[in-house]
Motif scaffolding. Structure first.
Motif, PDB file in Angstrom:
ATOM      1  N   PRO A 106      20.243   2.155   0.205  1.00  0.00           N
ATOM      2  CA  PRO A 106      19.052   2.992   0.018  1.00  0.00           C
ATOM      3  C   PRO A 106      17.803   2.109  -0.100  1.00  0.00           C
ATOM      4  O   PRO A 106      17.855   1.000  -0.609  1.00  0.00           O
ATOM      5  N   ARG A 107      16.697   2.634   0.372  1.00  0.00           N
ATOM      6  CA  ARG A 107      15.452   1.876   0.324  1.00  0.00           C
ATOM      7  C   ARG A 107      14.882   1.916  -1.081  1.00  0.00           C
ATOM      8  O   ARG A 107      14.820   2.955  -1.710  1.00  0.00           O
ATOM      9  N   LYS A 108      14.440   0.749  -1.540  1.00  0.00           N
ATOM     10  CA  LYS A 108      13.894   0.640  -2.878  1.00  0.00           C
ATOM     11  C   LYS A 108      12.465   1.166  -2.929  1.00  0.00           C
ATOM     12  O   LYS A 108      12.026   1.681  -3.943  1.00  0.00           O
ATOM     13  N   TYR A 109      11.733   1.008  -1.838  1.00  0.00           N
ATOM     14  CA  TYR A 109      10.335   1.404  -1.779  1.00  0.00           C
ATOM     15  C   TYR A 109      10.165   2.554  -0.794  1.00  0.00           C
ATOM     16  O   TYR A 109      10.805   2.582   0.249  1.00  0.00           O
ATOM     17  N   PRO A 110       9.273   3.491  -1.094  1.00  0.00           N
ATOM     18  CA  PRO A 110       9.036   4.610  -0.162  1.00  0.00           C
ATOM     19  C   PRO A 110       8.415   4.115   1.149  1.00  0.00           C
ATOM     20  O   PRO A 110       7.713   3.103   1.181  1.00  0.00           O
ATOM     21  N   ASP A 111       8.683   4.850   2.215  1.00  0.00           N
ATOM     22  CA  ASP A 111       8.144   4.479   3.526  1.00  0.00           C
ATOM     23  C   ASP A 111       6.620   4.479   3.539  1.00  0.00           C
ATOM     24  O   ASP A 111       6.003   3.666   4.224  1.00  0.00           O
ATOM     25  N   GLU A 112       6.006   5.390   2.771  1.00  0.00           N
ATOM     26  CA  GLU A 112       4.537   5.449   2.740  1.00  0.00           C
ATOM     27  C   GLU A 112       3.956   4.158   2.183  1.00  0.00           C
ATOM     28  O   GLU A 112       2.954   3.649   2.686  1.00  0.00           O
ATOM     29  N   LEU A 113       4.581   3.627   1.136  1.00  0.00           N
ATOM     30  CA  LEU A 113       4.121   2.370   0.548  1.00  0.00           C
ATOM     31  C   LEU A 113       4.275   1.235   1.547  1.00  0.00           C
ATOM     32  O   LEU A 113       3.372   0.405   1.711  1.00  0.00           O
ATOM     33  N   ARG A 114       5.402   1.218   2.218  1.00  0.00           N
ATOM     34  CA  ARG A 114       5.663   0.170   3.214  1.00  0.00           C
ATOM     35  C   ARG A 114       4.596   0.211   4.318  1.00  0.00           C
ATOM     36  O   ARG A 114       4.026  -0.825   4.658  1.00  0.00           O
ATOM     37  N   GLU A 115       4.312   1.380   4.843  1.00  0.00           N
ATOM     38  CA  GLU A 115       3.329   1.483   5.928  1.00  0.00           C
ATOM     39  C   GLU A 115       1.924   1.152   5.450  1.00  0.00           C
ATOM     40  O   GLU A 115       1.168   0.482   6.157  1.00  0.00           O
ATOM     41  N   ARG A 116       1.580   1.607   4.246  1.00  0.00           N
ATOM     42  CA  ARG A 116       0.259   1.285   3.699  1.00  0.00           C
ATOM     43  C   ARG A 116       0.116  -0.213   3.482  1.00  0.00           C
ATOM     44  O   ARG A 116      -0.927  -0.803   3.770  1.00  0.00           O
ATOM     45  N   ALA A 117       1.168  -0.840   3.010  1.00  0.00           N
ATOM     46  CA  ALA A 117       1.136  -2.284   2.768  1.00  0.00           C
ATOM     47  C   ALA A 117       0.976  -3.056   4.075  1.00  0.00           C
ATOM     48  O   ALA A 117       0.207  -4.013   4.147  1.00  0.00           O
ATOM     49  N   ILE A 118       1.675  -2.626   5.109  1.00  0.00           N
ATOM     50  CA  ILE A 118       1.591  -3.317   6.403  1.00  0.00           C
ATOM     51  C   ILE A 118       0.195  -3.180   6.989  1.00  0.00           C
ATOM     52  O   ILE A 118      -0.354  -4.126   7.550  1.00  0.00           O
ATOM     53  N   ARG A 119      -0.407  -2.001   6.842  1.00  0.00           N
ATOM     54  CA  ARG A 119      -1.765  -1.791   7.368  1.00  0.00           C
ATOM     55  C   ARG A 119      -2.806  -2.596   6.609  1.00  0.00           C
ATOM     56  O   ARG A 119      -3.867  -2.904   7.140  1.00  0.00           O
ATOM     57  N   SER A 120      -2.528  -2.960   5.366  1.00  0.00           N
ATOM     58  CA  SER A 120      -3.497  -3.655   4.517  1.00  0.00           C
ATOM     59  C   SER A 120      -3.445  -5.164   4.657  1.00  0.00           C
ATOM     60  O   SER A 120      -4.022  -5.874   3.844  1.00  0.00           O
ATOM     61  N   THR A 121      -2.775  -5.680   5.654  1.00  0.00           N
ATOM     62  CA  THR A 121      -2.576  -7.123   5.725  1.00  0.00           C
ATOM     63  C   THR A 121      -3.742  -7.870   6.349  1.00  0.00           C
ATOM     64  O   THR A 121      -3.595  -9.010   6.729  1.00  0.00           O
ATOM     65  N   GLY A 122      -4.920  -7.254   6.445  1.00  0.00           N
ATOM     66  CA  GLY A 122      -6.107  -8.006   6.836  1.00  0.00           C
ATOM     67  C   GLY A 122      -6.485  -8.981   5.730  1.00  0.00           C
ATOM     68  O   GLY A 122      -7.130  -9.987   5.959  1.00  0.00           O
ATOM     69  N   ARG A 123      -6.062  -8.664   4.523  1.00  0.00           N
ATOM     70  CA  ARG A 123      -6.266  -9.530   3.368  1.00  0.00           C
ATOM     71  C   ARG A 123      -5.037 -10.420   3.192  1.00  0.00           C
ATOM     72  O   ARG A 123      -3.992 -10.161   3.792  1.00  0.00           O
ATOM     73  N   PRO A 124      -5.130 -11.439   2.371  1.00  0.00           N
ATOM     74  CA  PRO A 124      -3.955 -12.291   2.114  1.00  0.00           C
ATOM     75  C   PRO A 124      -2.781 -11.472   1.572  1.00  0.00           C
ATOM     76  O   PRO A 124      -2.965 -10.558   0.748  1.00  0.00           O
ATOM     77  N   ILE A 125      -1.607 -11.799   2.036  1.00  0.00           N
ATOM     78  CA  ILE A 125      -0.397 -11.055   1.665  1.00  0.00           C
ATOM     79  C   ILE A 125      -0.189 -11.056   0.153  1.00  0.00           C
ATOM     80  O   ILE A 125       0.167 -10.034  -0.426  1.00  0.00           O
ATOM     81  N   ALA A 126      -0.432 -12.184  -0.494  1.00  0.00           N
ATOM     82  CA  ALA A 126      -0.221 -12.263  -1.939  1.00  0.00           C
ATOM     83  C   ALA A 126      -1.126 -11.281  -2.688  1.00  0.00           C
ATOM     84  O   ALA A 126      -0.695 -10.649  -3.659  1.00  0.00           O
ATOM     85  N   HIS A 127      -2.361 -11.112  -2.225  1.00  0.00           N
ATOM     86  CA  HIS A 127      -3.287 -10.181  -2.892  1.00  0.00           C
ATOM     87  C   HIS A 127      -2.857  -8.735  -2.687  1.00  0.00           C
ATOM     88  O   HIS A 127      -2.876  -7.930  -3.626  1.00  0.00           O
ATOM     89  N   VAL A 128      -2.499  -8.398  -1.470  1.00  0.00           N
ATOM     90  CA  VAL A 128      -2.047  -7.031  -1.177  1.00  0.00           C
ATOM     91  C   VAL A 128      -0.790  -6.714  -1.979  1.00  0.00           C
ATOM     92  O   VAL A 128      -0.673  -5.643  -2.579  1.00  0.00           O
ATOM     93  N   ALA A 129       0.163  -7.656  -2.012  1.00  0.00           N
ATOM     94  CA  ALA A 129       1.409  -7.439  -2.750  1.00  0.00           C
ATOM     95  C   ALA A 129       1.136  -7.233  -4.232  1.00  0.00           C
ATOM     96  O   ALA A 129       1.710  -6.343  -4.857  1.00  0.00           O
ATOM     97  N   LYS A 130       0.249  -8.028  -4.792  1.00  0.00           N
ATOM     98  CA  LYS A 130      -0.077  -7.887  -6.209  1.00  0.00           C
ATOM     99  C   LYS A 130      -0.724  -6.535  -6.489  1.00  0.00           C
ATOM    100  O   LYS A 130      -0.390  -5.863  -7.469  1.00  0.00           O
ATOM    101  N   ASP A 131      -1.635  -6.111  -5.607  1.00  0.00           N
ATOM    102  CA  ASP A 131      -2.296  -4.818  -5.782  1.00  0.00           C
ATOM    103  C   ASP A 131      -1.309  -3.656  -5.736  1.00  0.00           C
ATOM    104  O   ASP A 131      -1.469  -2.662  -6.442  1.00  0.00           O
ATOM    105  N   LEU A 132      -0.294  -3.776  -4.896  1.00  0.00           N
ATOM    106  CA  LEU A 132       0.679  -2.688  -4.720  1.00  0.00           C
ATOM    107  C   LEU A 132       1.874  -2.799  -5.667  1.00  0.00           C
ATOM    108  O   LEU A 132       2.728  -1.907  -5.704  1.00  0.00           O
TER     109      LEU A 132
END
Length: 100
Positions: A4-30
Protein backbone atom coordinates in the motif's frame (compact mmCIF):
# COMPACT_ATOMS: atom_id res chain seq x y z
CA UNK A 1 0.13 -7.59 -4.74
CA UNK A 2 1.93 -4.25 -4.39
CA UNK A 3 2.48 -2.70 -0.99
CA UNK A 4 0.00 0.00 0.00
CA UNK A 5 1.14 3.54 -0.70
CA UNK A 6 2.24 5.49 2.33
CA UNK A 7 1.53 8.88 0.77
CA UNK A 8 -1.60 9.96 -1.14
CA UNK A 9 -1.30 10.38 -4.90
CA UNK A 10 -2.30 14.06 -4.61
CA UNK A 11 0.68 14.75 -2.36
CA UNK A 12 2.99 12.90 -4.71
CA UNK A 13 1.81 14.87 -7.75
CA UNK A 14 1.91 18.19 -5.91
CA UNK A 15 5.44 17.45 -4.73
CA UNK A 16 6.63 16.55 -8.23
CA UNK A 17 5.15 19.75 -9.67
CA UNK A 18 6.89 21.83 -6.98
CA UNK A 19 10.41 20.78 -7.91
CA UNK A 20 11.35 24.15 -9.41
CA UNK A 21 12.72 24.74 -5.93
CA UNK A 22 15.42 22.61 -4.27
CA UNK A 23 14.15 19.13 -3.44
CA UNK A 24 15.20 19.41 0.21
CA UNK A 25 13.09 22.57 0.68
CA UNK A 26 10.01 21.11 -1.00
CA UNK A 27 10.34 17.88 1.00
CA UNK A 28 10.64 19.79 4.27
CA UNK A 29 7.60 21.93 3.43
CA UNK A 30 5.51 18.84 2.66
CA UNK A 31 6.80 16.79 5.60
CA UNK A 32 8.36 13.99 3.58
CA UNK A 33 11.93 12.74 3.40
CA UNK A 34 14.00 14.35 0.67
CA UNK A 35 15.12 10.99 -0.75
CA UNK A 36 11.50 9.91 -1.11
CA UNK A 37 10.79 13.04 -3.13
CA UNK A 38 13.98 12.55 -5.15
CA UNK A 39 12.82 9.04 -6.06
CA UNK A 40 9.39 10.34 -7.07
CA UNK A 41 10.96 12.98 -9.29
CA UNK A 42 13.31 10.48 -10.94
CA UNK A 43 10.42 8.08 -11.58
CA UNK A 44 8.26 10.87 -13.03
CA UNK A 45 11.13 11.86 -15.33
CA UNK A 46 11.46 8.24 -16.47
CA UNK A 47 7.70 8.04 -17.06
CA UNK A 48 7.82 11.21 -19.19
CA UNK A 49 10.78 9.88 -21.20
CA UNK A 50 13.27 12.36 -19.79
CA UNK A 51 15.53 9.69 -18.24
CA UNK A 52 17.11 6.63 -19.81
CA UNK A 53 18.72 5.21 -16.66
CA UNK A 54 15.58 3.65 -15.19
CA UNK A 55 12.44 1.90 -16.34
CA UNK A 56 9.18 3.76 -16.66
CA UNK A 57 6.33 2.61 -14.45
CA UNK A 58 4.69 0.82 -17.38
CA UNK A 59 7.94 -0.95 -18.28
CA UNK A 60 8.57 -1.94 -14.66
CA UNK A 61 5.04 -3.34 -14.30
CA UNK A 62 5.44 -5.30 -17.54
CA UNK A 63 8.82 -6.65 -16.41
CA UNK A 64 7.34 -7.80 -13.10
CA UNK A 65 4.43 -9.47 -14.89
CA UNK A 66 6.82 -11.25 -17.27
CA UNK A 67 8.98 -12.41 -14.35
CA UNK A 68 5.91 -13.90 -12.64
CA UNK A 69 4.84 -15.58 -15.87
CA UNK A 70 8.36 -16.94 -16.38
CA UNK A 71 8.40 -18.39 -12.85
CA UNK A 72 4.99 -20.03 -13.47
CA UNK A 73 6.23 -21.56 -16.71
CA UNK A 74 9.38 -22.88 -15.01
CA UNK A 75 7.24 -24.53 -12.31
CA UNK A 76 4.98 -26.07 -14.95
CA UNK A 77 8.03 -27.32 -16.85
CA UNK A 78 9.41 -28.98 -13.70
CA UNK A 79 6.07 -30.70 -13.12
CA UNK A 80 6.01 -31.97 -16.69
CA UNK A 81 9.59 -33.25 -16.40
CA UNK A 82 8.74 -35.13 -13.20
CA UNK A 83 5.63 -36.60 -14.81
CA UNK A 84 7.56 -37.75 -17.88
CA UNK A 85 10.14 -39.48 -15.65
CA UNK A 86 7.35 -41.19 -13.71
CA UNK A 87 5.58 -42.42 -16.84
CA UNK A 88 8.83 -43.53 -18.46
CA UNK A 89 9.54 -45.69 -15.41
CA UNK A 90 6.04 -47.16 -15.62
CA UNK A 91 6.60 -48.11 -19.27
CA UNK A 92 10.00 -49.71 -18.57
CA UNK A 93 8.70 -51.84 -15.69
CA UNK A 94 8.21 -55.49 -16.65
CA UNK A 95 4.61 -56.57 -16.63
CA UNK A 96 3.73 -59.63 -14.59
CA UNK A 97 0.66 -61.66 -15.24
CA UNK A 98 -1.62 -62.23 -12.34
CA UNK A 99 -1.67 -65.85 -11.25
CA UNK A 100 -4.89 -67.79 -11.70
Amino acid sequence: MPAPRKYPDELRERAIRSTGRPIAHVAKDLGIHKEVLRGWVRQAEADYGERDDRFSTVERDELNQLRRENADLKRANEILKAASVFFAQEIDRPRTRPSR
